[in-house]
Design an enzyme around this catalytic site. Structure first.
Site, PDB file in Angstrom:
ATOM      1  N   ARG A  51       0.775  -1.083   0.027  1.00 50.89           N
ATOM      2  CA  ARG A  51      -0.108  -0.141  -0.213  1.00 50.89           C
ATOM      3  C   ARG A  51       0.821   1.193   0.019  1.00 50.89           C
ATOM      4  NH1 ARG A  51      -2.752  -3.595   1.682  1.00 50.89           N
ATOM      5  NH2 ARG A  51      -1.060  -4.081   2.696  1.00 50.89           N
ATOM      6  N   THR A  52       1.906   1.399   0.796  1.00 48.05           N
ATOM      7  CA  THR A  52       2.467   2.597   1.232  1.00 48.05           C
ATOM      8  C   THR A  52       3.275   3.190  -0.196  1.00 48.05           C
ATOM      9  OG1 THR A  52       2.705   2.192   3.630  1.00 48.05           O
ATOM     10  CG2 THR A  52       4.188   3.911   2.734  1.00 48.05           C
ATOM     11  N   LYS A  80      25.756  -3.139  -0.643  1.00 55.05           N
ATOM     12  CA  LYS A  80      27.295  -3.127  -0.868  1.00 55.05           C
ATOM     13  C   LYS A  80      27.940  -2.385   0.463  1.00 55.05           C
ATOM     14  CE  LYS A  80      27.027  -2.198  -5.746  1.00 55.05           C
ATOM     15  NZ  LYS A  80      27.285  -1.286  -6.868  1.00 55.05           N
ATOM     16  N   ARG A 101      11.292   3.829   3.629  1.00 53.12           N
ATOM     17  CA  ARG A 101      10.857   2.949   4.488  1.00 53.12           C
ATOM     18  C   ARG A 101      11.954   2.264   4.968  1.00 53.12           C
ATOM     19  NH1 ARG A 101       5.691  -0.973   4.473  1.00 53.12           N
ATOM     20  NH2 ARG A 101       4.771   0.961   5.363  1.00 53.12           N
ATOM     21  N   HIS A 129       4.933   5.958  11.852  1.00 53.00           N
ATOM     22  CA  HIS A 129       4.504   5.987  10.131  1.00 53.00           C
ATOM     23  C   HIS A 129       3.472   7.005   9.966  1.00 53.00           C
ATOM     24  CE1 HIS A 129       3.286   4.211   6.517  1.00 53.00           C
ATOM     25  NE2 HIS A 129       2.917   3.007   6.893  1.00 53.00           N
TER      26      HIS A 129
END
Ligand code: NCD
Length: 309
Positions: A51-52, A80, A101, A129
């Site tokens: 969703r986000t 890396k 995120r 959030h």
């Protein structure tokens, strides 16, 4: 530079203005279809998302802008060993705004200190959030017609659930809000939320393990998933994951106008039998997420342009 890292980055006036813009976008989508023409949004997702990430991408596209990014850490230079600070500097060369995120609490904050474009926190570990909270606020406003004077029950994993932490922080600033915190003993709300948000602002709240006992007092029921990925021990997760399952039979005890929200994804917390109930708002909530993110991208890009003018 304006960023959105936690709900405290927004005033009540900012939230009201974002909600008003989102409502206007819903009513007049064409008016907004070119406002980000020529702009690019980068999505930096070090943790899974449906969703986000996709709602941010859809939001930018519907504003006429472009999107670029990665959806797993392993496909980025993080694999890396690149630091979040360096990645933020690099992405600032490619995009006008970035959404991050990350599994580590504070990573988007570090990015914001190193980026030369606005950074939006799309979830940092078990911490915050904020764009889910803006989604929740728009949904509650549309369902209830207000953000004040109500009893909000938050149920499930209140310890690791970052959406819960941001939602409490935001709603605690509105008048007449009372919280009912429903969780197993092991997944209670963290002390810092209790002390720094609830107690400091003298917000009334009660803690309980019994959903059915409090259901009839709630105006909003916010269900959450037990956050499997934050557990150290799989046995604990298995023991706690089905602590609460909302069924049509249980929902019969709730108020006729109780709004049931869930940030999704759901696992078992709400049986699919509840979906047809008029009080189930979680799929409408997803759509609200796209519109409020459109409003947010527009606001942060306009603030950046003003600063540069
Ligand atoms: C939430 C999250 O990522 O914290 N999902 C979402 O963004 N809608 C809730 C969850 O994963 O349980």
């Amino acid at each position: 530079m304006r960023h959105l890292i936690g709900m405290d980055d927004l005033s009540i006036a900012d939230i009201d203005s974002l909600i008003a813009t989102a409502e206007d976008i819903i009513a007049n989508p064409k008016k907004y279809s070119e406002v980000c023409r020529g702009k690019k949004l980068a999505t930096l997702f070090y943790e899974p998302s449906t969703r986000t990430r996709l709602s941010f991408e859809a939001a930018m596209m519907e504003l006429g802008g472009g999107v670029l990014g990665f959806s797993e850490a392993q496909s980025s230079s993080a694999a890396k060993g690149e630091s979040v600070a360096d990645t933020a500097k690099v992405i600032s060369c490619f995009a006008d705004i970035m959404v991050m995120r990350h599994f580590k609490e504070g990573a988007p904050m570090v990015a914001s200190l190193n980026a030369s474009v606005p950074v939006i926190n799309a979830g940092d570990g078990g911490h915050n959030h904020p764009t889910q909270t803006l989604t929740d606020l728009l949904t509650i406003k549309r369902e209830k017609g207000r953000l004040t004077d109500m009893t909000i029950g938050l149920c499930g994993d209140l310890k690791f659930g970052r959406t819960v932490h941001s939602l409490i922080t935001a709603m605690a600033r509105y008048a007449g809000i009372r919280f009912v915190l429903i969780s197993p003993e092991e997944l209670k709300i963290p002390d810092y939320i209790k002390h720094e948000v609830l107690d400091r602002n003298a917000i009334p709240y009660e803690e309980t393990t019994d959903l059915e006992a409090v259901l009839s007092s709630l105006d909003v029921l916010y269900m959450t998933r037990v956050q499997k990925e934050r557990f150290f021990n799989e046995q604990d997760y298995i023991r706690l994951k089905d602590s609460y399952i909302l069924t049509p039979l249980k929902l019969a005890k709730a108020k006729a106008d109780c709004s049931v929200l869930h940030p999704l994804p759901r696992v078992n917390e709400i049986s699919v039998g509840v979906d047809a109930d008029a009080r189930a708002c979680y799929f409408k909530q997803v759509l609200c997420g796209k519109y409020i993110r459109m409003a947010l991208i527009k606001m942060l890009l306009e603030a950046k342009e003003k600063e540069e003018a």
